[in-house]
Design an enzyme around this catalytic site. Sequence first.
Site, mmCIF file in Angstrom:
data_model
loop_
_atom_site.group_PDB
_atom_site.id
_atom_site.type_symbol
_atom_site.label_atom_id
_atom_site.label_comp_id
_atom_site.label_asym_id
_atom_site.label_seq_id
_atom_site.Cartn_x
_atom_site.Cartn_y
_atom_site.Cartn_z
ATOM 1 N N ALA A 24 -94.545 -35.403 13.757
ATOM 2 C CA ALA A 24 -94.060 -35.489 15.200
ATOM 3 C C ALA A 24 -94.475 -34.777 16.262
ATOM 4 O O ALA A 24 -94.830 -35.329 17.305
ATOM 5 C CB ALA A 24 -92.416 -35.587 14.808
ATOM 6 N N THR A 26 -97.180 -33.333 16.305
ATOM 7 C CA THR A 26 -98.824 -33.505 16.504
ATOM 8 C C THR A 26 -98.858 -34.604 17.432
ATOM 9 O O THR A 26 -99.641 -34.804 18.510
ATOM 10 C CB THR A 26 -99.643 -33.520 15.176
ATOM 11 O OG1 THR A 26 -99.501 -32.569 14.383
ATOM 12 C CG2 THR A 26 -101.039 -33.987 15.479
ATOM 13 N N ASP A 105 -84.719 -18.542 9.047
ATOM 14 C CA ASP A 105 -84.386 -17.517 9.855
ATOM 15 C C ASP A 105 -85.441 -16.455 10.122
ATOM 16 O O ASP A 105 -85.804 -15.935 11.187
ATOM 17 C CB ASP A 105 -83.086 -17.120 9.432
ATOM 18 C CG ASP A 105 -82.823 -16.435 8.244
ATOM 19 O OD1 ASP A 105 -83.676 -16.925 7.514
ATOM 20 O OD2 ASP A 105 -81.789 -15.495 7.917
ATOM 21 N N ASP A 130 -82.064 -24.075 3.035
ATOM 22 C CA ASP A 130 -80.719 -23.267 2.811
ATOM 23 C C ASP A 130 -79.431 -23.613 4.084
ATOM 24 O O ASP A 130 -78.280 -23.270 3.877
ATOM 25 C CB ASP A 130 -80.802 -22.010 2.983
ATOM 26 C CG ASP A 130 -81.857 -21.146 2.085
ATOM 27 O OD1 ASP A 130 -81.953 -21.951 1.223
ATOM 28 O OD2 ASP A 130 -82.661 -20.244 2.521
ATOM 29 N N GLU A 190 -66.167 -29.413 -10.055
ATOM 30 C CA GLU A 190 -64.901 -28.624 -10.158
ATOM 31 C C GLU A 190 -64.645 -27.647 -9.145
ATOM 32 O O GLU A 190 -63.588 -27.294 -8.747
ATOM 33 C CB GLU A 190 -64.343 -28.415 -11.528
ATOM 34 C CG GLU A 190 -63.916 -29.708 -12.534
ATOM 35 C CD GLU A 190 -64.996 -30.818 -12.645
ATOM 36 O OE1 GLU A 190 -66.220 -30.283 -12.681
ATOM 37 O OE2 GLU A 190 -64.682 -32.052 -12.882
ATOM 38 N N LYS A 216 -59.197 -32.380 -17.610
ATOM 39 C CA LYS A 216 -60.304 -32.536 -18.346
ATOM 40 C C LYS A 216 -60.845 -31.374 -19.177
ATOM 41 O O LYS A 216 -60.321 -30.226 -19.008
ATOM 42 C CB LYS A 216 -61.408 -32.757 -17.003
ATOM 43 C CG LYS A 216 -61.101 -33.272 -15.897
ATOM 44 C CD LYS A 216 -62.030 -33.052 -14.853
ATOM 45 C CE LYS A 216 -61.718 -33.956 -13.565
ATOM 46 N NZ LYS A 216 -62.749 -33.413 -12.327
ATOM 47 N N SER A 218 -64.057 -31.063 -19.635
ATOM 48 C CA SER A 218 -65.444 -30.318 -19.243
ATOM 49 C C SER A 218 -65.285 -30.108 -17.727
ATOM 50 O O SER A 218 -64.380 -30.558 -16.960
ATOM 51 C CB SER A 218 -66.683 -31.427 -19.448
ATOM 52 O OG SER A 218 -66.326 -32.419 -18.136
ATOM 53 N N ARG A 249 -72.491 -22.958 -20.306
ATOM 54 C CA ARG A 249 -73.747 -23.245 -20.510
ATOM 55 C C ARG A 249 -74.322 -22.934 -18.810
ATOM 56 O O ARG A 249 -73.698 -23.200 -17.803
ATOM 57 C CB ARG A 249 -74.369 -24.494 -20.824
ATOM 58 C CG ARG A 249 -74.084 -24.852 -22.261
ATOM 59 C CD ARG A 249 -74.803 -23.878 -22.967
ATOM 60 N NE ARG A 249 -74.944 -24.243 -24.446
ATOM 61 C CZ ARG A 249 -73.921 -23.745 -25.355
ATOM 62 N NH1 ARG A 249 -73.268 -23.004 -24.889
ATOM 63 N NH2 ARG A 249 -74.069 -23.939 -26.647
ATOM 64 N N GLN A 257 -85.452 -27.480 -6.363
ATOM 65 C CA GLN A 257 -84.692 -28.092 -4.856
ATOM 66 C C GLN A 257 -85.469 -28.088 -3.658
ATOM 67 O O GLN A 257 -85.213 -28.560 -2.740
ATOM 68 C CB GLN A 257 -83.568 -26.982 -4.638
ATOM 69 C CG GLN A 257 -82.425 -26.970 -5.861
ATOM 70 C CD GLN A 257 -81.594 -25.802 -6.101
ATOM 71 O OE1 GLN A 257 -80.626 -25.706 -5.303
ATOM 72 N NE2 GLN A 257 -82.118 -24.706 -6.562
HETATM 73 O O1 F6P Z 1 -85.181 -19.960 1.906
HETATM 74 C C1 F6P Z 1 -85.565 -20.960 0.821
HETATM 75 C C2 F6P Z 1 -85.290 -20.324 -0.581
HETATM 76 O O2 F6P Z 1 -85.710 -21.530 -1.237
HETATM 77 C C3 F6P Z 1 -84.119 -19.806 -0.718
HETATM 78 O O3 F6P Z 1 -83.123 -20.602 -1.213
HETATM 79 C C4 F6P Z 1 -84.430 -18.864 -2.052
HETATM 80 O O4 F6P Z 1 -83.436 -17.980 -1.990
HETATM 81 C C5 F6P Z 1 -85.923 -18.288 -1.629
HETATM 82 O O5 F6P Z 1 -86.428 -19.478 -0.619
HETATM 83 C C6 F6P Z 1 -86.849 -18.355 -2.786
HETATM 84 O O6 F6P Z 1 -88.086 -17.894 -2.209
HETATM 85 P P1 F6P Z 1 -89.528 -17.802 -2.980
HETATM 86 O O7 F6P Z 1 -89.861 -19.388 -2.807
HETATM 87 O O8 F6P Z 1 -90.366 -16.827 -2.160
HETATM 88 O O9 F6P Z 1 -89.149 -17.317 -4.560
#
Ligand code: F6P
Length: 325
Positions: A24, A26, A105, A130, A190, A216, A218, A249, A257
Amino acid sequence: MAIKCIGILTSGGDAPGMNAAIRAVTRTAIYNGYKVKGIMRGYHGLVTGEIVEFKSQSVSNIIQKGGTILKTARSKEFRTEEGRRQAYENMKAEGIDALVVIGGDGSLSGAQQFAEEFDVPIVGLPGTIDNDVDGTDETIGYDTALNTIVDAVDKLRDTASSHERLFFVEVMGNTAGYLALNGAIASGAEAAIIPERETEVDQLADLIHNGFRKSKNSAIVLVAENKATGGALGLAERIKKEFPEFDARVTILGHLQRGGSPTAKDRILASKMGAMAIEALSEGQRNVMIGIKNGELVYVPFKKAIAHSQQMDLKDLDIVKILSM
Ligand code: F6P
Protein backbone atom coordinates in the site's frame (compact mmCIF):
# COMPACT_ATOMS: atom_id res chain seq x y z
CA MET A 1 12.34 20.65 1.35
CA ALA A 2 9.89 18.87 -0.94
CA ILE A 3 9.86 15.11 -0.63
CA LYS A 4 10.74 13.26 -3.83
CA CYS A 5 11.78 9.84 -2.66
CA ILE A 6 10.36 7.77 0.22
CA GLY A 7 12.20 4.89 1.86
CA ILE A 8 10.27 2.07 3.48
CA LEU A 9 11.41 -0.48 6.04
CA THR A 10 10.02 -3.14 8.37
CA SER A 11 11.66 -3.59 11.75
CA GLY A 12 11.46 -5.75 14.89
CA GLY A 13 9.33 -8.89 15.01
CA ASP A 14 7.61 -9.58 11.70
CA ALA A 15 3.81 -9.50 11.70
CA PRO A 16 1.28 -10.80 9.18
CA GLY A 17 0.05 -7.86 7.12
CA MET A 18 3.42 -6.14 6.88
CA ASN A 19 3.55 -7.09 3.20
CA ALA A 20 0.10 -5.63 2.61
CA ALA A 21 1.37 -2.42 4.22
CA ILE A 22 4.54 -2.38 2.07
CA ARG A 23 2.36 -2.81 -1.02
CA ALA A 24 0.00 0.00 0.00
CA VAL A 25 2.80 2.43 0.84
CA THR A 26 4.68 1.67 -2.38
CA ARG A 27 1.72 1.91 -4.72
CA THR A 28 0.16 4.98 -3.08
CA ALA A 29 3.54 6.72 -3.19
CA ILE A 30 4.08 5.89 -6.87
CA TYR A 31 0.51 6.97 -7.69
CA ASN A 32 1.28 10.32 -6.07
CA GLY A 33 4.49 10.82 -8.06
CA TYR A 34 7.08 9.80 -5.45
CA LYS A 35 10.03 7.51 -6.00
CA VAL A 36 10.14 4.56 -3.57
CA LYS A 37 13.12 2.70 -2.16
CA GLY A 38 12.91 -0.50 -0.12
CA ILE A 39 15.35 -0.74 2.78
CA MET A 40 16.27 -4.35 3.60
CA ARG A 41 16.47 -5.79 7.14
CA GLY A 42 15.04 -2.79 8.94
CA TYR A 43 17.38 -0.20 10.41
CA HIS A 44 20.25 -2.61 9.85
CA GLY A 45 19.90 -2.14 6.10
CA LEU A 46 19.78 1.61 6.52
CA VAL A 47 23.12 1.46 8.34
CA THR A 48 24.72 -0.94 5.86
CA GLY A 49 23.14 0.61 2.77
CA GLU A 50 21.09 -2.40 1.61
CA ILE A 51 18.61 -0.33 -0.36
CA VAL A 52 16.76 -1.21 -3.58
CA GLU A 53 14.52 0.78 -5.86
CA PHE A 54 10.87 -0.27 -5.68
CA LYS A 55 8.52 -0.23 -8.66
CA SER A 56 4.85 -1.11 -8.62
CA GLN A 57 5.72 -4.70 -9.68
CA SER A 58 8.13 -5.06 -6.76
CA VAL A 59 5.10 -5.48 -4.52
CA SER A 60 3.01 -7.71 -6.79
CA ASN A 61 1.56 -10.90 -5.36
CA ILE A 62 2.48 -10.17 -1.72
CA ILE A 63 -0.78 -9.02 -0.08
CA GLN A 64 -1.56 -12.60 0.95
CA LYS A 65 1.89 -13.43 2.28
CA GLY A 66 2.96 -13.51 5.92
CA GLY A 67 6.38 -12.26 7.02
CA THR A 68 7.95 -9.31 5.24
CA ILE A 69 9.55 -9.23 1.79
CA LEU A 70 11.85 -6.48 3.09
CA LYS A 71 13.12 -8.84 5.84
CA THR A 72 13.46 -7.52 9.34
CA ALA A 73 15.97 -7.30 12.16
CA ARG A 74 16.53 -5.88 15.61
CA SER A 75 19.51 -3.64 14.81
CA LYS A 76 22.20 -3.12 17.44
CA GLU A 77 24.14 -0.63 15.27
CA PHE A 78 21.16 1.70 14.99
CA ARG A 79 21.10 2.01 18.78
CA THR A 80 24.45 3.81 18.60
CA GLU A 81 24.85 7.42 17.52
CA GLU A 82 27.51 6.39 15.05
CA GLY A 83 25.15 3.85 13.49
CA ARG A 84 22.37 6.40 13.14
CA ARG A 85 24.77 8.89 11.53
CA GLN A 86 25.81 6.23 9.01
CA ALA A 87 22.14 5.50 8.37
CA TYR A 88 21.48 9.19 7.72
CA GLU A 89 24.42 9.43 5.32
CA ASN A 90 23.22 6.36 3.40
CA MET A 91 19.75 7.85 3.20
CA LYS A 92 21.11 11.07 1.73
CA ALA A 93 23.40 9.20 -0.68
CA GLU A 94 20.35 7.25 -1.94
CA GLY A 95 18.34 10.45 -2.30
CA ILE A 96 15.76 9.31 0.28
CA ASP A 97 13.99 12.34 1.82
CA ALA A 98 11.48 10.63 4.12
CA LEU A 99 10.82 7.25 5.71
CA VAL A 100 7.87 5.00 6.42
CA VAL A 101 8.72 2.66 9.29
CA ILE A 102 6.55 -0.39 9.96
CA GLY A 103 7.11 -2.05 13.34
CA GLY A 104 6.29 -2.20 17.02
CA ASP A 105 7.12 0.09 19.91
CA GLY A 106 10.90 -0.50 19.73
CA SER A 107 10.94 0.36 16.03
CA LEU A 108 8.82 3.46 16.60
CA SER A 109 11.14 4.58 19.43
CA GLY A 110 14.06 4.25 17.01
CA ALA A 111 12.12 6.30 14.45
CA GLN A 112 11.42 9.03 16.96
CA GLN A 113 15.06 9.32 17.98
CA PHE A 114 16.31 9.30 14.38
CA ALA A 115 13.73 11.88 13.30
CA GLU A 116 14.71 14.20 16.15
CA GLU A 117 18.46 13.84 15.70
CA PHE A 118 18.59 14.28 11.93
CA ASP A 119 15.41 16.19 11.17
CA VAL A 120 14.08 13.43 8.91
CA PRO A 121 10.33 13.25 8.15
CA ILE A 122 9.13 9.85 9.32
CA VAL A 123 5.68 8.28 9.46
CA GLY A 124 5.21 5.03 11.36
CA LEU A 125 2.75 2.16 11.02
CA PRO A 126 2.07 -0.07 14.04
CA GLY A 127 3.13 -3.55 12.92
CA THR A 128 3.26 -6.13 15.70
CA ILE A 129 1.22 -9.12 16.81
CA ASP A 130 1.41 -7.86 20.43
CA ASN A 131 -1.07 -4.98 20.04
CA ASP A 132 0.98 -3.07 22.62
CA VAL A 133 1.18 0.31 20.89
CA ASP A 134 -0.65 3.29 22.38
CA GLY A 135 -3.01 5.49 20.36
CA THR A 136 -4.36 2.69 18.21
CA ASP A 137 -7.07 0.13 18.93
CA GLU A 138 -5.32 -2.47 16.78
CA THR A 139 -1.91 -3.13 15.32
CA ILE A 140 -1.19 -4.82 11.99
CA GLY A 141 -0.78 -8.56 12.59
CA TYR A 142 -2.72 -8.78 15.84
CA ASP A 143 -5.91 -10.14 14.29
CA THR A 144 -4.08 -12.85 12.37
CA ALA A 145 -2.16 -13.92 15.47
CA LEU A 146 -5.42 -14.07 17.43
CA ASN A 147 -6.95 -16.31 14.77
CA THR A 148 -3.89 -18.57 14.88
CA ILE A 149 -4.28 -18.85 18.65
CA VAL A 150 -7.97 -19.70 18.30
CA ASP A 151 -7.20 -22.45 15.75
CA ALA A 152 -4.59 -23.93 18.06
CA VAL A 153 -6.81 -23.81 21.16
CA ASP A 154 -9.70 -25.43 19.26
CA LYS A 155 -7.42 -28.38 18.56
CA LEU A 156 -6.01 -28.53 22.08
CA ARG A 157 -9.51 -28.62 23.51
CA ASP A 158 -10.12 -31.99 21.84
CA THR A 159 -7.29 -33.61 23.73
CA ALA A 160 -7.83 -31.58 26.92
CA SER A 161 -11.43 -32.74 27.21
CA SER A 162 -10.65 -36.35 26.22
CA HIS A 163 -8.06 -36.66 28.99
CA GLU A 164 -9.83 -34.30 31.39
CA ARG A 165 -6.71 -32.22 31.77
CA LEU A 166 -5.77 -28.70 32.61
CA PHE A 167 -3.85 -27.06 29.75
CA PHE A 168 -1.69 -23.97 30.05
CA VAL A 169 -1.31 -22.49 26.58
CA GLU A 170 1.40 -19.84 26.42
CA VAL A 171 0.97 -17.07 23.91
CA MET A 172 3.25 -14.18 22.96
CA GLY A 173 2.64 -10.53 23.73
CA ASN A 174 5.99 -9.23 24.93
CA THR A 175 4.92 -7.56 28.19
CA ALA A 176 1.26 -7.18 27.21
CA GLY A 177 -1.66 -9.53 27.73
CA TYR A 178 -3.85 -8.63 24.73
CA LEU A 179 -3.24 -11.88 22.84
CA ALA A 180 -3.92 -13.92 25.99
CA LEU A 181 -7.03 -12.02 27.03
CA ASN A 182 -8.75 -11.73 23.67
CA GLY A 183 -7.47 -15.15 22.61
CA ALA A 184 -9.23 -16.51 25.71
CA ILE A 185 -12.50 -14.75 24.91
CA ALA A 186 -12.40 -15.92 21.29
CA SER A 187 -11.54 -19.54 22.08
CA GLY A 188 -13.83 -19.89 25.12
CA ALA A 189 -10.88 -20.60 27.40
CA GLU A 190 -11.53 -20.88 31.13
CA ALA A 191 -9.08 -18.13 32.08
CA ALA A 192 -6.38 -15.76 30.93
CA ILE A 193 -3.32 -15.04 33.03
CA ILE A 194 -1.84 -11.73 32.02
CA PRO A 195 1.00 -9.48 33.20
CA GLU A 196 -1.35 -6.51 33.68
CA ARG A 197 -2.88 -8.25 36.70
CA GLU A 198 0.24 -9.77 38.10
CA THR A 199 0.96 -7.36 40.89
CA GLU A 200 -2.66 -7.28 41.98
CA VAL A 201 -3.47 -10.93 42.68
CA ASP A 202 -2.06 -14.42 42.55
CA GLN A 203 -3.96 -15.31 39.39
CA LEU A 204 -3.23 -19.04 39.59
CA ALA A 205 -4.40 -19.43 43.19
CA ASP A 206 -7.40 -17.27 42.38
CA LEU A 207 -8.32 -19.54 39.50
CA ILE A 208 -8.00 -22.78 41.43
CA HIS A 209 -9.73 -21.51 44.56
CA ASN A 210 -12.62 -20.10 42.61
CA GLY A 211 -13.39 -23.61 41.42
CA PHE A 212 -12.89 -23.00 37.70
CA ARG A 213 -13.75 -26.65 37.04
CA LYS A 214 -17.11 -26.65 38.78
CA SER A 215 -19.01 -27.68 35.69
CA LYS A 216 -16.23 -29.28 33.62
CA ASN A 217 -13.37 -31.68 34.01
CA SER A 218 -10.99 -30.06 31.57
CA ALA A 219 -9.81 -26.51 31.29
CA ILE A 220 -7.73 -24.31 29.04
CA VAL A 221 -5.90 -21.34 30.46
CA LEU A 222 -4.24 -18.86 28.15
CA VAL A 223 -1.03 -17.56 29.68
CA ALA A 224 0.80 -14.51 28.41
CA GLU A 225 4.54 -15.06 28.08
CA ASN A 226 6.26 -13.63 31.13
CA LYS A 227 9.98 -13.75 31.86
CA ALA A 228 9.48 -12.90 35.52
CA THR A 229 7.09 -15.75 36.33
CA GLY A 230 8.29 -18.29 33.78
CA GLY A 231 4.99 -18.11 31.85
CA ALA A 232 3.12 -21.39 31.31
CA LEU A 233 6.06 -23.55 32.41
CA GLY A 234 6.33 -21.54 35.62
CA LEU A 235 2.64 -22.10 36.33
CA ALA A 236 2.86 -25.82 35.60
CA GLU A 237 5.74 -26.08 38.08
CA ARG A 238 3.61 -24.38 40.70
CA ILE A 239 0.70 -26.74 39.96
CA LYS A 240 2.95 -29.74 40.55
CA LYS A 241 3.97 -28.41 43.94
CA GLU A 242 0.90 -26.58 45.19
CA PHE A 243 -2.03 -28.36 43.51
CA PRO A 244 -0.81 -31.89 42.68
CA GLU A 245 -4.38 -33.15 42.19
CA PHE A 246 -4.39 -31.51 38.75
CA ASP A 247 -2.98 -33.22 35.66
CA ALA A 248 -1.56 -30.20 33.89
CA ARG A 249 0.07 -29.90 30.48
CA VAL A 250 1.83 -27.01 28.76
CA THR A 251 1.76 -25.91 25.13
CA ILE A 252 3.88 -22.97 24.05
CA LEU A 253 2.62 -21.59 20.76
CA GLY A 254 5.76 -19.50 20.19
CA HIS A 255 6.70 -18.14 16.79
CA LEU A 256 3.88 -20.00 15.10
CA GLN A 257 1.82 -16.97 16.12
CA ARG A 258 3.88 -14.67 13.93
CA GLY A 259 3.37 -16.63 10.71
CA GLY A 260 0.65 -17.28 8.19
CA SER A 261 -1.39 -15.46 5.63
CA PRO A 262 -2.90 -12.26 7.06
CA THR A 263 -6.64 -12.21 7.75
CA ALA A 264 -8.88 -9.93 5.68
CA LYS A 265 -9.05 -7.59 8.68
CA ASP A 266 -5.26 -7.24 8.84
CA ARG A 267 -4.98 -6.78 5.07
CA ILE A 268 -7.57 -4.01 5.12
CA LEU A 269 -5.99 -2.30 8.14
CA ALA A 270 -2.51 -2.49 6.58
CA SER A 271 -3.75 -1.23 3.21
CA LYS A 272 -5.60 1.73 4.69
CA MET A 273 -2.78 2.64 7.07
CA GLY A 274 -0.21 2.32 4.28
CA ALA A 275 -2.16 4.65 2.01
CA MET A 276 -2.64 7.10 4.88
CA ALA A 277 1.11 7.15 5.59
CA ILE A 278 1.72 8.68 2.16
CA GLU A 279 -1.14 11.13 2.62
CA ALA A 280 0.46 12.13 5.93
CA LEU A 281 3.86 12.80 4.35
CA SER A 282 2.20 14.76 1.51
CA GLU A 283 0.40 16.90 4.08
CA GLY A 284 3.69 17.70 5.81
CA GLN A 285 3.07 15.43 8.80
CA ARG A 286 6.16 14.02 10.46
CA ASN A 287 6.98 12.00 13.54
CA VAL A 288 3.53 10.52 13.71
CA MET A 289 2.22 7.01 13.63
CA ILE A 290 -1.00 6.11 11.86
CA GLY A 291 -3.42 4.64 14.37
CA ILE A 292 -7.03 3.50 14.26
CA LYS A 293 -9.44 4.73 16.93
CA ASN A 294 -13.12 3.79 16.88
CA GLY A 295 -12.81 2.90 13.20
CA GLU A 296 -11.18 6.21 12.19
CA LEU A 297 -7.59 6.52 11.06
CA VAL A 298 -5.74 9.06 13.19
CA TYR A 299 -2.28 10.59 13.55
CA VAL A 300 -0.56 9.67 16.81
CA PRO A 301 2.67 11.50 17.76
CA PHE A 302 5.52 9.00 18.22
CA LYS A 303 5.93 10.10 21.84
CA LYS A 304 2.36 9.09 22.61
CA ALA A 305 2.54 5.84 20.62
CA ILE A 306 5.50 4.55 22.64
CA ALA A 307 4.41 5.86 26.05
CA HIS A 308 2.84 2.59 27.29
CA SER A 309 0.30 4.56 29.27
CA GLN A 310 -2.80 3.02 27.68
CA GLN A 311 -4.69 0.92 30.23
CA MET A 312 -6.16 -2.42 29.28
CA ASP A 313 -9.83 -2.95 30.17
CA LEU A 314 -9.52 -5.61 32.87
CA LYS A 315 -13.30 -6.03 33.00
CA ASP A 316 -12.83 -8.33 30.02
CA LEU A 317 -11.33 -10.90 32.39
CA ASP A 318 -14.78 -11.24 33.95
CA ILE A 319 -16.20 -11.99 30.54
CA VAL A 320 -13.74 -14.86 30.16
CA LYS A 321 -14.79 -16.20 33.56
CA ILE A 322 -18.55 -15.82 33.20
CA LEU A 323 -18.74 -17.17 29.67
CA SER A 324 -16.74 -20.28 30.43
CA MET A 325 -18.74 -21.34 33.50
O1 F6P B 1 7.09 -8.35 19.45
C1 F6P B 1 6.74 -9.51 18.81
C2 F6P B 1 7.25 -10.72 19.54
O2 F6P B 1 6.81 -11.87 18.84
C3 F6P B 1 6.86 -10.82 21.01
O3 F6P B 1 5.54 -11.26 21.20
C4 F6P B 1 7.92 -11.74 21.54
O4 F6P B 1 8.14 -11.53 22.91
C5 F6P B 1 9.13 -11.36 20.73
O5 F6P B 1 8.66 -10.72 19.57
C6 F6P B 1 10.01 -12.51 20.35
O6 F6P B 1 11.12 -12.00 19.71
P1 F6P B 1 12.14 -12.87 18.85
O7 F6P B 1 11.49 -13.22 17.55
O8 F6P B 1 13.30 -11.96 18.67
O9 F6P B 1 12.43 -14.10 19.63
